[in-house]
Design an enzyme around this catalytic site. Structure first.
Site, PDB file in Angstrom:
ATOM      1  CD  GLU A 128      -2.335   1.165   2.253  1.00  0.00           C
ATOM      2  OE1 GLU A 128      -2.644   0.740   3.158  1.00  0.00           O
ATOM      3  OE2 GLU A 128      -3.408   2.173   2.067  1.00  0.00           O
ATOM      4  CG  MET A 270       0.756  -3.068   4.614  1.00  0.00           C
ATOM      5  SD  MET A 270      -0.769  -1.735   4.534  1.00  0.00           S
ATOM      6  CE  MET A 270      -2.281  -2.569   3.396  1.00  0.00           C
ATOM      7  CG  ASN A 272       0.263  -6.172   4.141  1.00  0.00           C
ATOM      8  OD1 ASN A 272      -0.151  -5.913   3.022  1.00  0.00           O
ATOM      9  ND2 ASN A 272       0.696  -6.974   4.650  1.00  0.00           N
ATOM     10  CG  HIS A 304      -5.840   0.749  12.598  1.00  0.00           C
ATOM     11  ND1 HIS A 304      -6.840   1.686  12.937  1.00  0.00           N
ATOM     12  CD2 HIS A 304      -5.159   0.201  11.279  1.00  0.00           C
ATOM     13  CE1 HIS A 304      -6.820   2.081  11.467  1.00  0.00           C
ATOM     14  NE2 HIS A 304      -5.792   1.275  11.088  1.00  0.00           N
ATOM     15  CD  GLU A 305      -2.619  -1.964  10.754  1.00  0.00           C
ATOM     16  OE1 GLU A 305      -3.020  -1.895   9.558  1.00  0.00           O
ATOM     17  OE2 GLU A 305      -2.176  -0.363  11.033  1.00  0.00           O
ATOM     18  CG  HIS A 308      -7.254  -2.385   7.878  1.00  0.00           C
ATOM     19  ND1 HIS A 308      -8.626  -0.792   7.251  1.00  0.00           N
ATOM     20  CD2 HIS A 308      -6.985  -1.430   8.878  1.00  0.00           C
ATOM     21  CE1 HIS A 308      -7.883   0.076   7.114  1.00  0.00           C
ATOM     22  NE2 HIS A 308      -6.902  -0.233   7.996  1.00  0.00           N
TER      23      HIS A 308
HETATM   24  N1  TRP Z   1      -3.160   1.214   5.466  1.00  0.00           N
HETATM   25  C1  TRP Z   1      -1.928   1.128   7.044  1.00  0.00           C
HETATM   26  C2  TRP Z   1      -2.619   1.274   7.983  1.00  0.00           C
HETATM   27  O1  TRP Z   1      -3.192   2.394   8.393  1.00  0.00           O
HETATM   28  C3  TRP Z   1      -0.723   2.366   6.735  1.00  0.00           C
HETATM   29  C4  TRP Z   1      -0.205   2.168   5.588  1.00  0.00           C
HETATM   30  C5  TRP Z   1       0.002   2.619   4.335  1.00  0.00           C
HETATM   31  C6  TRP Z   1       1.149   1.909   5.853  1.00  0.00           C
HETATM   32  N2  TRP Z   1       0.524   3.039   3.661  1.00  0.00           N
HETATM   33  C7  TRP Z   1       1.504   2.281   4.138  1.00  0.00           C
HETATM   34  C8  TRP Z   1       1.836   1.580   6.528  1.00  0.00           C
HETATM   35  C9  TRP Z   1       2.926   2.543   3.809  1.00  0.00           C
HETATM   36  C10 TRP Z   1       3.283   1.267   6.255  1.00  0.00           C
HETATM   37  C11 TRP Z   1       3.672   1.397   4.271  1.00  0.00           C
HETATM   38  O2  TRP Z   1      -2.573   0.587   8.347  1.00  0.00           O
HETATM   39 ZN    ZN Z   2      -5.579   1.684   9.272  1.00  0.00          ZN
END
Ligand code: TRP
Ligand code: ZN
Length: 881
Positions: A128, A270, A272, A304-305, A308
């Site tokens: 991301e 992140m 994933n 949080h993760e 998601h």
């Molecule tokens: N989606 C991640 C979160 O909010 C955050 C995120 C976006 C991220 N870009 C990233 C984490 C790049 C690490 C590197 O939980």
């Molecule tokens: Zn997030």
């Protein structure tokens, strides 16, 4: 080389892709210094899109090694490959076809930490927002959903652990000491949720039985020797899984859920699919190395993760403009989780503080943008407090407006209707409209109009009639984002507090709708009339910070003092004090800037003392209530021509005045709150430590000597108390022998733990003195310092620029110059990190003229530097406007 020059991307230009990618079959062969990626994309033209369109796949610094269509290599006249694009012509007019793409990567050279890279020898990915295109050519956009099957091959001794998304399918040996593993992810997902990890990792394993009785294997992977420090993260994970079932009816959906802790990581973590990758800062904890804040942070980020999985993964975003659809909603969910697990009032206070400290300045300066932006040059620069934190506030207002049940009905419909979709904010709001019958057209302005609305409240009491009249007005100033200024839908929670405490019955009539204790303010101005009051009540307004606005009210000082004691809503007891302290310090700083002494008035010190001593209040709440606002927060209240030295002087003076007003009390509190027995990170124990450490700050200021802090540092059995003492030493007694000795001992004790050494750099960087710049410059040459590790770079450069208003904003401009030089160095390695750190310049326009001029010049210099990244240029150029 990146040839993308950061052309603006606009929401209004959105078009679905011309092709679908149904399935991805990927083989990844890992070798030292080289990785071979062979992916087979099972594709099809999007029905109804015609046959002419050529296929354009995105890349970023890629090298094409092979290309074949349905098993036959493509001749060079059929395609054109550059590092950031692969164009293929003459694809079948209808039906599915298979495009096989080979790429070669060098993860060891990947300092941007996007795509596939190596951290402490571990291969890992970050996709991301647009990192997958650094692994293979792809339609790297969130509305292209595919199932994935991934085969990993590596040397068994180098990488006994091979992980990817989904469920494990196969594993086995290969010749030459190599082995393989195959992972299958049955849930269609966008490429930004792809992940792989390979390395020699330790693991903490556990399991979870879902409400419907399925068993899920849980695993947290760490670098060697660290798995024992993941126990609290594992506990938080299981609590998160249970909470999402009970609060939102959401169960986990795969057979395995893994978390991997990595030491080089651009952000927090992140999500994933099935394989969350974390900055190890948000996984590894033990009482000797982590503070209570670190424990709370791990719990929040793990939740949080995990959350998601439903809000982000099962339902993803149609495009990156919709980022708040997953982030604002998921932050709201993690905040609710923490509120349920800990103290709701304290959680709301820390959330409000955080919002005012980060989101408000962003919303009130040149980097302002709506919660759903309409254009961007570099999407990584939009992972902002506005998208995350204001995005969460918008969801919270929806809950306040619709009520708990209406909100839950809308969420249920959202999950039911959009599971498997790439959705938009409009889709989301429609679910709440359909579930409740409420029209949310005006409410939607919260997503479109940037800026912090001002809510002005006037009250007028007529004693003869026993009548209270409230006038509420809202306004929105046009700002950098140039969005609209229409009146918004503001839910304003309130109460009328009687003179003996307790809420009075309050059934007003007037021009705004009032439901229970919430005023639904939809017009620019509304009047409410309360009858039958025997005396003028205290007005407790904006309870729970029910809308993210700037409140303007000529609150009488005695009302504030009364509400600080009496308000039955604990949040507003805090708000009464917090606003009182904020205004006191604002006025004090203005006076000092004009060369006058600051006169705070004796009632401030006595109400702080009374609150500190109030045994009926939760210690955590007391700690929040008596802590002074930060210098950055005071500066924001001053708005214009800020002199950071005057702000610091005023804050230091008030700290001393409160401390000396009742030094005995703070000393007694410390005695009473000192704990016996083993350390526990639970919220109640953490609250006692928090209060004890605020008391340490006041007591030290009163005594003007470092003794108490130095003693606490020596005797503490946990990092919270040790670090709080070190902070008092660095802030109040910089350069004194006790402080230098403490820093040296702290380093020696913790030098093998990078997460603690980050704290050691950070606490020195935020010492509020002009001389800190020399110290920070020297620390940049320390053997343990490197710009390559984001946590370390943030600990020194980020802490200095964002957490030290006095030294960063030195009148001679040297603070700016030093940071700018570091930014240019970081930019060569990791543009995303450089851009993030550059946001520290965002409030330069509110400074007094001399500093403003210095900042302006530095931003110009940065902008004119040769070869800066699109990421950094975007922030610098927007900051200049
Ligand atoms: N989606 C991640 C979160 O909010 C955050 C995120 C976006 C991220 N870009 C990233 C984490 C790049 C690490 C590197 O939980
Ligand atoms: Zn997030």
């Amino acid at each position: 080389m990146r040839t993308d020059q950061g052309q603006p991307i606009r929401l209004e230009d959105y078009q679905p892709a011309d092709f679908l990618i149904h399935h991805v079959d990927m083989t990844v062969q890992l070798f030292d210094g080289r990785v071979e990626i062979d992916s087979v994309l099972e594709m099809e033209r999007r029905p109804g899109r015609g046959t002419a369109a050529l296929l354009e796949l995105e890349g970023d610094e890629l090298e094409l090694a092979s290309l074949a269509l349905d098993g036959s290599p493509l001749s060079t006249d059929r395609y054109h490959a550059t590092p950031d694009r692969l164009r293929v012509e003459g694809l079948p007019a209808s039906g599915r076809f298979r495009l096989a793409i080979g790429t070669r990567l060098a993860p060891e050279d990947n300092t941007k930490l996007m795509g596939l890279y190596r951290s402490s020898g571990i291969w890992c990915t970050q996709c991301e927002a647009e990192g997958f295109r650094r692994i293979t050519y792809f339609l790297d956009r969130p509305d292209v959903l595919s199932t994935y099957r991934v085969r990993l091959e590596a040397d068994r001794s180098q990488a006994p652990v091979l992980l990817s998304n989904g469920n494990p399918a196969e594993a086995g040996d290969l010749p030459d000491g190599r082995h393989f593993a195959v992972w299958d992810d049955p849930f269609p997902k966008p490429s930004y949720l792809f992940a792989l990890v390979a390395g020699d990792l330790d693991v903490l394993s556990d399991s979870f039985r879902t409400l419907s009785g399925r068993d899920v294997a849980l695993a947290i992977y760490t670098e060697k020797g660290q798995a024992g420090r993941a126990a609290y993260a594992m506990d938080a994970l299981k609590r998160s899984m249970r909470w999402d079932e009970t609060r939102f009816g959401r169960e986990y959906d795969l057979d395995v859920f893994s978390v991997v802790a990595i030491s080089d990581f651009n952000m927090g973590a992140m999500e994933n699919k099935g394989l969350n990758i974390f900055n190890h800062k948000y996984v590894l904890l033990d009482p000797d190395a982590a503070t209570d804040g670190d424990y709370a942070g791990v719990e929040t980020v793990i939740a949080h993760e995990y959350f998601h999985n439903w809000t982000g993964n099962r339902i993803t975003c149609r495009d990156w403009f919709q980022l708040c659809l997953k982030e604002g909603l998921t932050v709201y969910r993690d905040q609710e989780f923490s509120a349920d697990e800990r103290s709701r009032a304290v959680k709301r206070i820390t959330t409000t503080r955080n919002l005012k400290a980060h989101q408000f300045p962003e919303d009130q300066g040149p980097l302002q943008h709506p919660v759903r932006p309409e254009q961007y040059r570099e999407i990584n620069n939009f992972y902002t407090s506005t998208v995350y934190d204001k995005g969460a506030e918008v969801v919270r207002m929806l809950e306040t407006i619709l009520g708990r049940d209406g909100f839950r009905a809308g969420m249920d419909l959202y999950f039911e209707r959009h599971d498997g979709d790439a959705a938009t904010i409009e889709d989301f709001l429609r679910c709440f409209e359909d579930a409740t019958g409420k029209d949310l057209a005006q409410f939607a302005l919260w997503y479109h109009q940037a800026g912090t609305p001002t809510l002005t409240v006037e009250d007028d009491f007529d004693p003869a009639r026993g009548r209270l009249t409230l006038t509420l007005r809202q306004s929105l100033q046009p700002g950098a984002a140039r969005t609209g200024t229409e009146p918004m839908y503001l839910p304003v929670r309130f109460g009328l507090v009687g003179h003996n405490g307790g809420d009075l019955e309050a059934r007003p009539t007037g021009t705004a709708e009032v439901v229970d204790d919430v005023i639904h303010l939809r017009e620019r101005e509304a009047t409410l009339v309360f009858e039958g009051l025997s005396a003028r009540p205290y007005l407790s307004i904006l309870r729970d910070f029910s809308a993210p606005v700037t409140l303007r009210m000529d609150e009488r000082r005695e009302d504030r003092l009364a509400l600080a004691r009496l308000d039955p809503a604990p949040f507003n007891r805090w708000r009464a004090l917090s606003d009182l302290l904020g205004e006191t310090l604002r006025d004090g700083a203005r006076a000092m800037q004009a060369g006058r002494p600051a006169a705070f008035g004796p009632d401030v010190a006595s109400i702080i003392a009374a609150t500190a001593a109030d045994e009926a209040l939760d210690p955590a709440l007391r700690a929040e209530a008596i802590a002074l606002p930060s210098e950055t927060e005071i500066a924001r209240l001053i708005e214009r021509d800020v002199d950071p030295d005057a702000v610091h002087a005023a804050r230091t003076a008030l700290l001393g005045e409160i401390g000396t007003h009742d030094a005995r009390l703070f000393s007694d509190l410390r005695e009473r709150l000192s704990h016996a027995g083993a350390f526990s990170p639970d919220a109640a124990s953490a609250g006692r430590r928090a209060l004890r450490n605020v008391a340490l700050g006041y007591l030290s200021a009163a005594e003007g000597r470092p003794d108490v802090a130095a003693r606490q540092l020596e005797t503490a059995d946990n990092m919270t108390d040790r670090f709080a003492a070190l902070a008092v030493l660095c802030q109040q007694f910089p350069g004194q022998p006790e402080t230098e000795a403490a820093l040296a001992a702290f380093y020696t004790r913790h030098r093998h733990d990078p997460l603690v050494i980050d704290k050691w750099f950070a606490i020195q960087a935020v010492s509020p003195h002009a001389g800190t710049l020399d110290r920070v410059a020297a620390l940049a040459g320390h053997a343990d310092f490197t710009l390559r590790n984001p946590n370390r770079a943030r600990s020194l450069v980020g802490s200095f620029a964002a957490g030290n208003p006095v030294a960063f904003n030195r009148a001679d401009g040297e603070g700016y110059r030093w940071v700018a030089d570091r930014l240019l160095a970081i930019d060569k390695l990791n543009p995303q990190l450089a851009a993030r750190l550059a946001t520290s310049f965002r409030s330069w326009q509110s400074l007094e003229p001399a500093r403003r001029e210095q900042a302006k010049n530095i931003l110009k210099t940065l902008s004119e530097s040769n070869g800066i990244s699109v990421d950094l240029r975007d922030i610098v150029d927007r900051s200049r406007t």
